[in-house]
Design an enzyme around this catalytic site. Structure first.
Site, PDB file in Angstrom:
ATOM      1  N   CYS A  60       0.838  -1.199   0.000  1.00 32.25           N
ATOM      2  CA  CYS A  60       0.000   0.000   0.000  1.00 32.25           C
ATOM      3  C   CYS A  60       0.870   1.246   0.000  1.00 32.25           C
ATOM      4  O   CYS A  60       1.813   1.355   0.803  1.00 32.25           O
ATOM      5  CB  CYS A  60      -0.905   0.002   1.232  1.00 32.25           C
ATOM      6  SG  CYS A  60      -1.976   1.463   1.334  1.00 32.25           S
ATOM      7  N   CYS A  66      -0.415   5.864   7.254  1.00 30.72           N
ATOM      8  CA  CYS A  66      -1.729   5.412   7.718  1.00 30.72           C
ATOM      9  C   CYS A  66      -1.548   4.444   8.880  1.00 30.72           C
ATOM     10  O   CYS A  66      -0.685   3.566   8.847  1.00 30.72           O
ATOM     11  CB  CYS A  66      -2.465   4.735   6.563  1.00 30.72           C
ATOM     12  SG  CYS A  66      -3.961   3.862   7.057  1.00 30.72           S
ATOM     13  N   CYS A 143      -7.029   1.103  -0.753  1.00 28.73           N
ATOM     14  CA  CYS A 143      -7.017   0.352   0.502  1.00 28.73           C
ATOM     15  C   CYS A 143      -6.979  -1.135   0.162  1.00 28.73           C
ATOM     16  O   CYS A 143      -8.018  -1.745  -0.119  1.00 28.73           O
ATOM     17  CB  CYS A 143      -8.233   0.672   1.367  1.00 28.73           C
ATOM     18  SG  CYS A 143      -8.219  -0.174   2.967  1.00 28.73           S
ATOM     19  N   GLN A 243     -18.819  -9.353  11.743  1.00 31.11           N
ATOM     20  CA  GLN A 243     -17.426  -9.762  11.563  1.00 31.11           C
ATOM     21  C   GLN A 243     -16.898  -9.102  10.294  1.00 31.11           C
ATOM     22  O   GLN A 243     -17.603  -8.973   9.296  1.00 31.11           O
ATOM     23  CB  GLN A 243     -17.316 -11.282  11.479  1.00 31.11           C
ATOM     24  CG  GLN A 243     -17.850 -12.013  12.700  1.00 31.11           C
ATOM     25  CD  GLN A 243     -17.029 -11.762  13.958  1.00 31.11           C
ATOM     26  OE1 GLN A 243     -15.931 -11.205  13.903  1.00 31.11           O
ATOM     27  NE2 GLN A 243     -17.563 -12.171  15.105  1.00 31.11           N
ATOM     28  N   PHE A 270     -24.042 -12.249  23.671  1.00 30.38           N
ATOM     29  CA  PHE A 270     -23.474 -11.187  22.813  1.00 30.38           C
ATOM     30  C   PHE A 270     -23.711 -11.603  21.357  1.00 30.38           C
ATOM     31  O   PHE A 270     -22.798 -11.628  20.535  1.00 30.38           O
ATOM     32  CB  PHE A 270     -21.975 -10.986  23.067  1.00 30.38           C
ATOM     33  CG  PHE A 270     -21.602 -10.687  24.497  1.00 30.38           C
ATOM     34  CD1 PHE A 270     -21.677  -9.392  25.000  1.00 30.38           C
ATOM     35  CD2 PHE A 270     -21.175 -11.701  25.337  1.00 30.38           C
ATOM     36  CE1 PHE A 270     -21.319  -9.118  26.316  1.00 30.38           C
ATOM     37  CE2 PHE A 270     -20.812 -11.434  26.653  1.00 30.38           C
ATOM     38  CZ  PHE A 270     -20.884 -10.144  27.146  1.00 30.38           C
ATOM     39  N   GLU A 290     -28.602 -10.151  23.561  1.00 34.54           N
ATOM     40  CA  GLU A 290     -27.876  -8.990  23.036  1.00 34.54           C
ATOM     41  C   GLU A 290     -28.397  -7.748  23.758  1.00 34.54           C
ATOM     42  O   GLU A 290     -29.528  -7.736  24.252  1.00 34.54           O
ATOM     43  CB  GLU A 290     -28.092  -8.890  21.528  1.00 34.54           C
ATOM     44  CG  GLU A 290     -27.481  -7.686  20.827  1.00 34.54           C
ATOM     45  CD  GLU A 290     -25.992  -7.560  21.064  1.00 34.54           C
ATOM     46  OE1 GLU A 290     -25.566  -6.468  21.491  1.00 34.54           O
ATOM     47  OE2 GLU A 290     -25.243  -8.539  20.847  1.00 34.54           O
ATOM     48  N   ASP A 338     -19.392 -14.160  22.390  1.00 37.79           N
ATOM     49  CA  ASP A 338     -18.500 -13.383  21.524  1.00 37.79           C
ATOM     50  C   ASP A 338     -18.594 -11.921  21.952  1.00 37.79           C
ATOM     51  O   ASP A 338     -19.273 -11.109  21.319  1.00 37.79           O
ATOM     52  CB  ASP A 338     -18.922 -13.554  20.062  1.00 37.79           C
ATOM     53  CG  ASP A 338     -18.003 -12.799  19.097  1.00 37.79           C
ATOM     54  OD1 ASP A 338     -16.946 -12.318  19.534  1.00 37.79           O
ATOM     55  OD2 ASP A 338     -18.364 -12.695  17.912  1.00 37.79           O
ATOM     56  N   CYS A 364     -11.888 -11.108  20.246  1.00 39.42           N
ATOM     57  CA  CYS A 364     -11.006 -10.272  19.425  1.00 39.42           C
ATOM     58  C   CYS A 364      -9.874  -9.689  20.263  1.00 39.42           C
ATOM     59  O   CYS A 364      -9.119  -8.841  19.773  1.00 39.42           O
ATOM     60  CB  CYS A 364     -11.801  -9.159  18.744  1.00 39.42           C
ATOM     61  SG  CYS A 364     -12.608  -8.034  19.905  1.00 39.42           S
TER      62      CYS A 364
END
Length: 406
Positions: A60, A66, A143, A243, A270, A290, A338, A364
């Site tokens: 890139c 960036c 990108c 996701q 979640f 949720e 999650d 994550c």
């Protein structure tokens, strides 16, 4: 100039040189390299004196300026090893002794969701990502992590930003590539006048966007933006969590579904818009929890559109403030969770005292995953597998799926 030899990569992707005065962190360097830098910070990047054989040319033109990518200069072997090691190290620090599988990779040009920032700079509007450790926006022309449909739309998105951006604060555009076109959710923009609203709607229609929303107000919906969850289509509310890469989502779902297969009743905590719950409903009754109404309504509508699914029930609940007590988990054979980056500490303390047979933990954030797994292991669970999954290409961030059973 001071010379350093890079010993290893840190958790944030910086090269680390161990010195008698302690570690020195040098961005965009790789293990084994000799580099020179001004200790007073006169150079933006260290000068490479001896390059690693794992160094490659970044793909890139914005790399380095960036802040979206940390590791485009590392080849696939080093990059994938680094990401797996992030998970291994986080679990070890939490006292977890578990085998970690090789990283499940994702290819370039595969990210279906990006969040761009925009701001006025003199007479121009900059659209792009923040610079490393800065609120300064780096305007981008390309990108390579994003799906081509998003990259092609950058000129139209820049024009849209020029309409919506406030003079005093940055605008955020969450852009999602769906089966029916781009879904744009703007946040933090200027207060809309009738003229701005009309201009934004006209641009969205001319650009062929499926939907445009500004601060949760749907300005125009030319077509329902649809996301496919293994054959079940969902219309998510504007800006709802998804996701980032569909192939990564599939890899997560395969591991989760394989683990809960045969369970009569599963809790998906979640649950978002139904990433796992709708897939689970093909085989098991599922209870989705949720914190917001919109994602729950989206998955109920999708569930109703597909005949033959097992029962789906939903519950609006803030699982951070009100974790489900162990006694209420008694009716479930399996639990999937999650959470956001903060993890699910309170929930895991309840699960540790529950009789649930199987747990699939998706995360994550390897650090909070390690903490949560330690709670579950102390409560009598055994980790059967941990799989790191990449959907944040060339960044230090990594997803992981951990499977546990009693």
């Amino acid at each position: 100039m001071t010379e350093f030899r890079i010993d290893r990569l840190g958790a944030k992707g910086d090269g680390i040189a161990e010195t008698s005065d302690g570690p020195v962190y040098l961005p965009f360097t790789l293990p084994g390299e000799r580099v020179a830098t001004n200790p007073l910070g006169g150079e933006a990047e260290p000068r490479i004196l001896q390059a690693s054989p794992h160094r490659r040319e970044p793909s890139c033109p914005h790399f380095g300026a960036c802040g979206g990518c940390d590791l485009q200069h590392a080849d696939d072997e080093l990059y994938r090893s680094f990401k797996r090691d992030v998970v291994v190290t986080a679990l070890a620090r939490a006292g977890i002794d578990a085998e970690v599988a090789p990283l499940v990779p994702c290819p370039p040009a595969s990210r279906r969701r990006v969040t761009l920032s925009a701001a006025r700079a003199g007479g121009r509007v900059l659209l792009g990502y923040n610079a490393p450790q800065s609120h300064q926006i780096v305007a981008i022309r390309t990108c390579p992590i994003a799906l081509p449909a998003i990259e092609r739309a950058l000129p139209d998105l820049r024009r849209l930003a020029a309409i919506l951006v406030d003079r005093k604060r940055p605008l955020r555009l969450t852009v999602t590539a769906t089966a029916s076109g781009l879904d744009i959710a703007a946040a933090g923009g200027a207060r809309l006048t009738d003229g701005m609203r009309g201009d934004a709607i006209g641009l969205a229609m001319d650009a062929g966007f499926a939907r445009l929303a500004a601060d949760a107000e749907v300005l125009v919906k030319a077509r329902a933006p649809l996301i496919d969850f293994s054959g079940i289509t969902v219309e998510p509310p504007p800006g709802a969590f998804l996701q980032a890469v569909s192939t990564a989502e599939t890899a997560m779902a395969e591991r989760v579904l394989g683990h809960v297969d045969g369970a009569k009743r599963v809790a998906d905590l979640f649950s978002g818009c139904g990433t796992f719950s709708l897939r689970i409903a093909r085989r098991s009754a599922v209870h989705a929890v949720e914190a917001e109404d919109g994602p729950l309504a989206a998955q109920v509508a999708a569930w109703r559109s597909v005949p033959g699914l097992k029962p789906l029930t939903t519950e609006k609940r803030d699982l951070f403030r009100r974790p489900i007590p162990a006694k209420e988990l008694k009716g479930f054979d399996a639990v999937v969770f999650d959470p956001p980056r903060a993890g699910a500490e309170g929930l895991c303390r309840e699960l540790a005292n529950s009789s649930v047979d199987r747990i699939a933990a998706v995360s994550c954030n390897p650090a909070t995953l390690g903490r949560d797994l330690a709670i579950l292991v102390a409560g009598g669970y055994r980790i059967t597998s941990v799989t790191p999954i990449d959907q944040f290409l060339w960044s230090r961030h990594v997803e992981a799926v951990a499977l546990l059973e009693r």
